[in-house]
Design a protein around this motif. Structure first.
Motif, PDB file in Angstrom:
ATOM      1  N   CYS A   1      -1.158  -5.625   4.000  1.00  0.00           N
ATOM      2  CA  CYS A   1      -0.506  -5.249   2.743  1.00  0.00           C
ATOM      3  C   CYS A   1       1.011  -5.422   2.783  1.00  0.00           C
ATOM      4  CB  CYS A   1      -0.832  -3.792   2.394  1.00  0.00           C
ATOM      5  SG  CYS A   1      -2.561  -3.503   1.989  1.00  0.00           S
TER       6      CYS A   1
ATOM      7  N   SER B   1       2.640   1.678  -3.382  1.00  0.00           N
ATOM      8  CA  SER B   1       1.634   2.071  -4.376  1.00  0.00           C
ATOM      9  C   SER B   1       1.283   3.543  -4.230  1.00  0.00           C
ATOM     10  CB  SER B   1       0.378   1.209  -4.229  1.00  0.00           C
ATOM     11  OG  SER B   1       0.647  -0.150  -4.494  1.00  0.00           O
ATOM     12  N   ARG B   2       1.152   3.997  -2.983  1.00  0.00           N
ATOM     13  CA  ARG B   2       0.841   5.409  -2.740  1.00  0.00           C
ATOM     14  C   ARG B   2       1.957   6.307  -3.264  1.00  0.00           C
ATOM     15  NH1 ARG B   2       2.288   9.271   0.359  1.00  0.00           N
ATOM     16  NH2 ARG B   2       3.772   7.946   1.492  1.00  0.00           N
ATOM     17  N   GLN B   3       3.209   5.910  -3.042  1.00  0.00           N
ATOM     18  CA  GLN B   3       4.341   6.703  -3.516  1.00  0.00           C
ATOM     19  C   GLN B   3       4.359   6.812  -5.037  1.00  0.00           C
ATOM     20  OE1 GLN B   3       7.720   4.723  -1.811  1.00  0.00           O
ATOM     21  NE2 GLN B   3       7.221   5.322   0.294  1.00  0.00           N
ATOM     22  N   HIS B   4       3.828   5.802  -5.701  1.00  0.00           N
ATOM     23  CA  HIS B   4       3.791   5.803  -7.166  1.00  0.00           C
ATOM     24  C   HIS B   4       2.461   6.323  -7.709  1.00  0.00           C
ATOM     25  CE1 HIS B   4       7.528   3.552  -8.327  1.00  0.00           C
ATOM     26  NE2 HIS B   4       7.502   3.300  -7.028  1.00  0.00           N
ATOM     27  N   ASP B   5       1.616   6.778  -6.789  1.00  0.00           N
ATOM     28  CA  ASP B   5       0.304   7.303  -7.179  1.00  0.00           C
ATOM     29  C   ASP B   5      -0.478   6.274  -7.991  1.00  0.00           C
ATOM     30  OD1 ASP B   5      -1.690   9.225  -7.178  1.00  0.00           O
ATOM     31  OD2 ASP B   5      -1.014  10.164  -9.040  1.00  0.00           O
ATOM     32  N   ARG B   6      -0.406   5.037  -7.524  1.00  0.00           N
ATOM     33  CA  ARG B   6      -1.124   3.946  -8.167  1.00  0.00           C
ATOM     34  C   ARG B   6      -1.992   3.249  -7.122  1.00  0.00           C
ATOM     35  NH1 ARG B   6      -0.675   4.291 -13.507  1.00  0.00           N
ATOM     36  NH2 ARG B   6      -0.876   2.032 -13.768  1.00  0.00           N
ATOM     37  N   PRO B   7      -3.119   2.703  -7.513  1.00  0.00           N
ATOM     38  CA  PRO B   7      -3.969   2.008  -6.540  1.00  0.00           C
ATOM     39  C   PRO B   7      -3.343   0.694  -6.093  1.00  0.00           C
ATOM     40  CG  PRO B   7      -4.845   1.741  -8.755  1.00  0.00           C
ATOM     41  CD  PRO B   7      -3.714   2.722  -8.866  1.00  0.00           C
ATOM     42  N   ALA B   8      -3.370   0.448  -4.797  1.00  0.00           N
ATOM     43  CA  ALA B   8      -2.812  -0.801  -4.273  1.00  0.00           C
ATOM     44  C   ALA B   8      -3.580  -2.009  -4.781  1.00  0.00           C
ATOM     45  CB  ALA B   8      -2.818  -0.776  -2.750  1.00  0.00           C
TER      46      ALA B   8
ATOM     47  N   ALA C   1       0.829  -1.205   0.000  1.00  0.00           N
ATOM     48  CA  ALA C   1       0.000   0.000   0.000  1.00  0.00           C
ATOM     49  C   ALA C   1       0.865   1.258   0.000  1.00  0.00           C
ATOM     50  CB  ALA C   1      -0.931  -0.006   1.208  1.00  0.00           C
ATOM     51  N   GLU C   2       1.932   1.262   0.797  1.00  0.00           N
ATOM     52  CA  GLU C   2       2.795   2.437   0.893  1.00  0.00           C
ATOM     53  C   GLU C   2       3.527   2.689  -0.421  1.00  0.00           C
ATOM     54  OE1 GLU C   2       4.896   5.747   2.185  1.00  0.00           O
ATOM     55  OE2 GLU C   2       3.065   4.792   2.914  1.00  0.00           O
TER      56      GLU C   2
END
Length: 447
Positions: free
Chosen positions: A413, A382-389, A379-380
């Motif tokens: 996650c 994915s957030r850094q890549h601005d993508r949905p987990a 999750a973290e």
């Protein structure tokens, strides 16, 4: 601590020195994309430089590198002429400062002192190289003399990696790399006297005829050299891809279980000697920069393996060298003659590669962090890549079998490699590889 599980130990998997891996490279990506990527490097972007020397004085049968026998000395001079032509093409496009320079091969010392010094001079003259940049070189101890060691020291190299592989003579004969221990020890001593401060040793397990006693004896001898780092690579037997490996008797190769316990023994002996495990095949002294990077979360993985080099841009020079940029991976022409023709005619050498999509970058970081840190939060990242987990959470299902064997821990996650799971790290990482399908034959044994 060690748990042999046949269903995993027999699997093949990429080494993940990049993502996508080189298996995905194609001819639709080449010099044009290479030019664009080089031109877009900002002045604030730190870069690393890799120089490939595709020659050795003698070819080892186990080797998976892009290399050939020197033969005529003129071949070396012609290659350096071409390498300097490529440097002249690439350097004006690059604005970033180099913080690391690495020579690999092949055997860079096959060039001899004069040609080697010439390449170093050309690099320093063409690129903006930081005064604090680390200079490193891979060396064949069989072709290392005092003159070459002195040039390496005078040129400002901080680190040298000696390819020892094994100190058991009966195995050396089976892989066409006979080098008595005293030859490697003398090479290490010459480098130290020349001012090279840090020594790495490359060792191997899974070689033909190799036993646990051979592993123990080799580690014992290696420790007397007091290396700062030790890499313990598993031999990758892929004769369908590397014809030279057909010279190795397949029947003499250790079984999957024997390979596992050889790796386990090497791990235990090095840990007992005070080294710390870095990733799945590297070991380093507690005070080494690689260990510090691993402790601080700064460990990375690139085409040189596990590294403390923080640069995200890697510029590869020489035939078959791979350049790594944020949105593209490009490999230079492999064939030396065609490489020379390209660069001497004023063309960049990029011949194949792959575009790296935003999803690739996300999956690549998940793989890198799991291999480097032993744990990753989907999750973290994915957030850094601005993508949905949600795009990568289904990958966790592929790890359920490993969880049942207590090789990994799945906590919402987060994926964590348990101590028993370290040898199977590449298999765990493959869960995030969207390209992995039925082509396992392209890759080496994961353990």
């Amino acid at each position: 601590m060690h748990l042999y599980i046949p269903e995993f130990a027999k699997l093949n998997a990429p080494r993940y020195t990049s993502y996508p891996t080189a298996a995905e490279f194609g001819s639709s990506v080449g010099a044009e994309q290479q030019f664009e990527a080089l031109s877009q490097i900002s002045v604030a972007e730190p870069i690393s430089i890799y120089v490939h020397v595709p020659y050795c004085r003698q070819i080892c049968w186990y080797c998976g590198c892009n290399t050939g026998a020197v033969g005529r000395v003129e071949r070396l001079t012609q290659y350096i002429d071409a390498l300097e032509a490529e440097i002249a093409l690439v350097a004006p496009l690059v604005q970033g400062q180099a913080i690391s320079v690495h020579f690999g091969g092949g055997s860079p010392n096959a060039l001899g002192p004069a040609l080697f010094a010439r390449v170093v001079h050309s690099l320093r003259a063409a690129f903006d190289i930081s005064n604090s940049a680390e200079w490193a070189v891979e060396l064949d101890p069989r072709d290392l003399d005092a003159a070459m060691a002195d040039i390496i020291g005078t040129a400002g190299f901080h680190r040298a990696s000696l390819g020892a592989q094994t100190f058991s003579h009966h195995i050396q004969a089976k892989i066409n790399r006979v080098q008595p221990f005293h030859l490697v020890a003398n090479g290490a001593a010459m480098l130290k006297r020349a001012g090279v401060k840090h020594l790495n040793l490359d060792l191997m397990y899974g070689l033909p005829g190799q036993t646990l006693d051979d592993i123990a004896a080799t580690i014992s001898s290696a420790l007397t050299l007091q290396p700062d780092r030790v890499a313990m690579f598993g031999y990758a037997h892929v004769p369908h891809m590397l014809p030279r490996q057909r010279m190795i008797e397949a029947d003499a190769l250790p079984s999957a279980e024997q390979r596992f316990w050889q790796s386990a023994l090497a791990h235990d002996l090095l840990i007992d000697a005070g080294y710390e495990a870095i990733g799945f095949d590297h070991f380093a002294r507690p005070e080494d920069s690689l260990t510090r990077a691993a402790r601080s979360g700064g460990l990375q993985r690139n085409f040189q393996g596990f590294t403390d080099d923080p640069a995200h841009v890697l510029i590869g020079l020489g035939s078959s060298a791979i350049s790594q940029f944020g949105n593209v991976l490009v490999q230079n022409e492999k064939h030396v003659g065609q490489y020379r023709m390209r660069v001497t005619n004023g063309r960049l050498a990029g011949a194949r590669g792959v575009l790296v999509t935003p999803t690739d970058r996300l999956r690549g970081e998940l793989i890198e962090r799991l291999l480097c840190d032993g744990s990753v939060d989907l999750a973290e990242v994915s957030r850094q890549h601005d993508r949905p987990a949600t795009a990568v959470l289904p990958c966790l299902e592929q790890l359920r079998a490993m969880e049942q064997h207590r090789l990994v821990k799945l906590d919402q996650c987060r994926v964590t490699l348990l101590p028993e799971g370290r040898p199977y790290a590449r298999i765990a990482a493959a869960a995030f590889d969207s390209y992995r399908g039925g082509g396992q034959h392209r890759f080496s044994r994961a353990v």
